[in-house]
Design a protein around this motif. Sequence first.
Motif, PDB file in Angstrom:
ATOM      1  N   ALA A   1       0.845  -1.197   0.000  1.00 20.25           N
ATOM      2  CA  ALA A   1       0.000   0.000   0.000  1.00 20.25           C
ATOM      3  C   ALA A   1       0.879   1.246   0.000  1.00 20.25           C
ATOM      4  CB  ALA A   1      -0.918  -0.002   1.219  1.00 20.25           C
ATOM      5  N   ILE A   2       0.480   2.235  -0.771  1.00 23.07           N
ATOM      6  CA  ILE A   2       1.295   3.448  -0.875  1.00 23.07           C
ATOM      7  C   ILE A   2       1.433   4.143   0.474  1.00 23.07           C
ATOM      8  CG2 ILE A   2      -0.609   4.986  -1.506  1.00 23.07           C
ATOM      9  CD1 ILE A   2       1.429   6.326  -3.473  1.00 23.07           C
ATOM     10  N   ASP A   3       0.428   3.985   1.344  1.00 22.27           N
ATOM     11  CA  ASP A   3       0.510   4.592   2.669  1.00 22.27           C
ATOM     12  C   ASP A   3       1.578   3.927   3.533  1.00 22.27           C
ATOM     13  OD1 ASP A   3      -1.441   6.415   2.087  1.00 22.27           O
ATOM     14  OD2 ASP A   3      -3.075   5.209   2.914  1.00 22.27           O
ATOM     15  N   ALA A   4       1.999   2.726   3.158  1.00 28.83           N
ATOM     16  CA  ALA A   4       3.089   2.076   3.880  1.00 28.83           C
ATOM     17  C   ALA A   4       4.445   2.586   3.393  1.00 28.83           C
ATOM     18  CB  ALA A   4       3.007   0.562   3.703  1.00 28.83           C
ATOM     19  N   LEU A   5       4.465   3.127   2.183  1.00 29.54           N
ATOM     20  CA  LEU A   5       5.709   3.665   1.631  1.00 29.54           C
ATOM     21  C   LEU A   5       5.947   5.113   2.030  1.00 29.54           C
ATOM     22  CD1 LEU A   5       5.583   2.238  -2.016  1.00 29.54           C
ATOM     23  CD2 LEU A   5       6.981   1.404  -0.109  1.00 29.54           C
TER      24      LEU A   5
ATOM     25  N   LEU B   1       2.368  13.231   4.908  1.00 30.35           N
ATOM     26  CA  LEU B   1       2.937  14.411   4.254  1.00 30.35           C
ATOM     27  C   LEU B   1       3.637  14.054   2.943  1.00 30.35           C
ATOM     28  CD1 LEU B   1       4.415  16.304   7.352  1.00 30.35           C
ATOM     29  CD2 LEU B   1       2.223  16.691   6.186  1.00 30.35           C
ATOM     30  N   GLY B   2       3.535  12.781   2.559  1.00 31.08           N
ATOM     31  CA  GLY B   2       4.141  12.348   1.311  1.00 31.08           C
ATOM     32  C   GLY B   2       5.623  12.053   1.412  1.00 31.08           C
ATOM     33  N   ARG B   3       6.142  11.994   2.633  1.00 30.89           N
ATOM     34  CA  ARG B   3       7.562  11.716   2.820  1.00 30.89           C
ATOM     35  C   ARG B   3       7.797  10.210   2.878  1.00 30.89           C
ATOM     36  NH1 ARG B   3       8.005  15.615   8.004  1.00 30.89           N
ATOM     37  NH2 ARG B   3       6.490  13.995   8.611  1.00 30.89           N
ATOM     38  N   GLN B   4       8.871   9.773   2.243  1.00 34.32           N
ATOM     39  CA  GLN B   4       9.220   8.360   2.207  1.00 34.32           C
ATOM     40  C   GLN B   4       9.507   7.857   3.613  1.00 34.32           C
ATOM     41  OE1 GLN B   4      12.969   5.702   0.544  1.00 34.32           O
ATOM     42  NE2 GLN B   4      12.412   7.578  -0.518  1.00 34.32           N
TER      43      GLN B   4
ATOM     44  N   SER C   1      13.522   3.239   5.684  1.00 34.97           N
ATOM     45  CA  SER C   1      13.820   1.854   5.270  1.00 34.97           C
ATOM     46  C   SER C   1      12.778   1.253   4.337  1.00 34.97           C
ATOM     47  CB  SER C   1      13.987   0.927   6.494  1.00 34.97           C
ATOM     48  OG  SER C   1      15.093   1.341   7.274  1.00 34.97           O
ATOM     49  N   ALA C   2      11.791   2.054   3.896  1.00 30.04           N
ATOM     50  CA  ALA C   2      10.752   1.514   3.016  1.00 30.04           C
ATOM     51  C   ALA C   2      11.334   1.033   1.697  1.00 30.04           C
ATOM     52  CB  ALA C   2       9.668   2.568   2.768  1.00 30.04           C
ATOM     53  N   MET C   3      12.151   1.874   1.040  1.00 31.38           N
ATOM     54  CA  MET C   3      12.675   1.503  -0.258  1.00 31.38           C
ATOM     55  C   MET C   3      13.808   0.475  -0.141  1.00 31.38           C
ATOM     56  SD  MET C   3      10.570   2.813  -2.131  1.00 31.38           S
ATOM     57  CE  MET C   3      11.323   1.994  -3.531  1.00 31.38           C
ATOM     58  N   LYS C   4      14.484   0.466   0.987  1.00 29.73           N
ATOM     59  CA  LYS C   4      15.491  -0.576   1.226  1.00 29.73           C
ATOM     60  C   LYS C   4      14.817  -1.942   1.221  1.00 29.73           C
ATOM     61  CE  LYS C   4      18.632  -2.283   4.831  1.00 29.73           C
ATOM     62  NZ  LYS C   4      19.158  -2.033   6.197  1.00 29.73           N
ATOM     63  N   THR C   5      13.700  -2.040   1.927  1.00 27.33           N
ATOM     64  CA  THR C   5      12.961  -3.295   1.970  1.00 27.33           C
ATOM     65  C   THR C   5      12.339  -3.608   0.619  1.00 27.33           C
ATOM     66  OG1 THR C   5      12.459  -2.873   4.304  1.00 27.33           O
ATOM     67  CG2 THR C   5      11.168  -4.573   3.185  1.00 27.33           C
ATOM     68  N   TYR C   6      11.833  -2.585  -0.034  1.00 25.61           N
ATOM     69  CA  TYR C   6      11.228  -2.763  -1.358  1.00 25.61           C
ATOM     70  C   TYR C   6      12.242  -3.381  -2.321  1.00 25.61           C
ATOM     71  CZ  TYR C   6       7.879  -1.597  -5.079  1.00 25.61           C
ATOM     72  OH  TYR C   6       6.968  -1.655  -6.097  1.00 25.61           O
ATOM     73  N   GLY C   7      13.470  -2.875  -2.273  1.00 26.21           N
ATOM     74  CA  GLY C   7      14.520  -3.402  -3.131  1.00 26.21           C
ATOM     75  C   GLY C   7      14.813  -4.863  -2.851  1.00 26.21           C
ATOM     76  N   MET C   8      14.807  -5.239  -1.577  1.00 30.77           N
ATOM     77  CA  MET C   8      15.033  -6.631  -1.221  1.00 30.77           C
ATOM     78  C   MET C   8      13.882  -7.505  -1.715  1.00 30.77           C
ATOM     79  SD  MET C   8      14.192  -9.327   0.916  1.00 30.77           S
ATOM     80  CE  MET C   8      13.425  -8.720   2.407  1.00 30.77           C
TER      81      MET C   8
ATOM     82  N   ILE D   1       1.200  -5.645   2.270  1.00 28.30           N
ATOM     83  CA  ILE D   1       1.803  -4.801   3.298  1.00 28.30           C
ATOM     84  C   ILE D   1       0.994  -3.522   3.371  1.00 28.30           C
ATOM     85  CG2 ILE D   1       3.889  -3.600   4.053  1.00 28.30           C
ATOM     86  CD1 ILE D   1       5.514  -5.587   2.404  1.00 28.30           C
ATOM     87  N   ASP D   2       0.375  -3.266   4.516  1.00 36.38           N
ATOM     88  CA  ASP D   2      -0.544  -2.138   4.637  1.00 36.38           C
ATOM     89  C   ASP D   2      -0.366  -1.491   6.008  1.00 36.38           C
ATOM     90  OD1 ASP D   2      -2.536  -0.353   3.935  1.00 36.38           O
ATOM     91  OD2 ASP D   2      -3.971  -1.904   3.369  1.00 36.38           O
ATOM     92  N   THR D   3      -1.110  -0.403   6.219  1.00 33.88           N
ATOM     93  CA  THR D   3      -1.051   0.295   7.506  1.00 33.88           C
ATOM     94  C   THR D   3      -2.372   0.263   8.253  1.00 33.88           C
ATOM     95  OG1 THR D   3      -1.600   2.391   6.422  1.00 33.88           O
ATOM     96  CG2 THR D   3       0.740   1.860   6.692  1.00 33.88           C
ATOM     97  N   SER D   4      -3.434  -0.230   7.598  1.00 36.29           N
ATOM     98  CA  SER D   4      -4.753  -0.251   8.234  1.00 36.29           C
ATOM     99  C   SER D   4      -5.591  -1.349   7.610  1.00 36.29           C
ATOM    100  CB  SER D   4      -5.448   1.105   8.058  1.00 36.29           C
ATOM    101  OG  SER D   4      -5.846   1.284   6.704  1.00 36.29           O
ATOM    102  N   SER D   5      -6.834  -1.449   8.062  1.00 36.51           N
ATOM    103  CA  SER D   5      -7.762  -2.453   7.521  1.00 36.51           C
ATOM    104  C   SER D   5      -8.737  -1.831   6.539  1.00 36.51           C
ATOM    105  CB  SER D   5      -8.529  -3.119   8.666  1.00 36.51           C
ATOM    106  OG  SER D   5      -9.261  -2.136   9.404  1.00 36.51           O
ATOM    107  N   ALA D   6      -8.491  -0.578   6.120  1.00 33.77           N
ATOM    108  CA  ALA D   6      -9.409   0.132   5.237  1.00 33.77           C
ATOM    109  C   ALA D   6      -9.440  -0.470   3.839  1.00 33.77           C
ATOM    110  CB  ALA D   6      -9.010   1.610   5.155  1.00 33.77           C
TER     111      ALA D   6
END
Length: 341
Positions: free
Chosen positions: A226-230, A234-237, A240-247, A302-307
């Motif tokens: 989910a984009i909210d997990a990335l 405020l739209g800030r990364q 470690s989000a992209m580090k994990t994404y790369g893995m 991978i998400d931040t909520s149940s929405a």
Amino acid sequence: MDGIKQFPDVMRGKKIMYVHGFGSSAQTGTVTLIRQMLPNATVVAEDIPLHPAEALDMLEKMAGREQPDLIVGTSMGGMYAEMLHGFDRVLINPAFQIADTMGAHGLTGKQVFQNPRKDGIQQFMVTKTMVREYRDMQERCFQWLHSPLVTDEEKAMERERVWALFGDEDELVDTYDIFMQHYTQGISFHGGHRTNDKIFVHSVLPVVRWIDDRQEKRERPVVYVAIDALRDRLGRQRSSAMKTYGMLLERYNVYVVAPAPDYAAEEVVSVQQWVKEVVNVPAYRHLIFTNRKDLLYGDYLIDTSSANGSNLFVGTRVVLGSDTFKTWEEILTYFDRLGGQ
């Protein structure tokens, strides 16, 4: 090049033919880079003749002899690689207008080869006659796709076999629009004209992996993020989000999931721009807009909520911020232990 990360499972047991750029040779550092990063692939490269007719003839014979699983061409080599039909190809900053590039960037008159050549020649002369030869050669780009002797089915198959990458800071060539008039798989990446290890890992390697998976008919487990997990509100990364994404990309087929706005098209554009800027090449054709995450078919979410039906997802949910996964580092550890399962 000490400390270069290796990807032993990519193109394992396969052959890659590399086609170098203008004024370069088979001794270019890009060949060394590919060999180091893909240790279980065989990389073949030869010095390309200066005169374009001789060059294309040599490359066609080489491709026929070597039968590579993949051809990678950079700059002028990307122009030639486009003409080597019947093979999977990746064109990096292809110089489809090489004659114009020569004139615009002082590549005429006496020149020095950037890398050693087998014949030992260090300097060469680019004359007006040679520039005309290159102009004639660049006119041959894309001709096969418009030949009446080629069926529509053959053309469609060819378009699926050619990928092109264009650096958004390329100071020498800009041929994205030209490419997209004839093909469909053109991607902008963060970087300049020359390929380095960072560009290869973040931009070239994802495409090579997609090609390898298609050739092997390999189906990787699917991870939706989910984009909210990335990013935060405020739209800030997120850390470690992209580090994990790369893995995750090394073992899974990864998609970014964003809410589908009801009316505001600018919200879609905003999400697309953020994903293109932050995730970049790996998000190409891997961005999904939906308000029904329960309809997604895959292995992990991978998400931040149940929405939006996240709590009804049929696979395994990984909730960032929960007691189990407080940070992306903990998510990384979890998937690392899974080992691609």
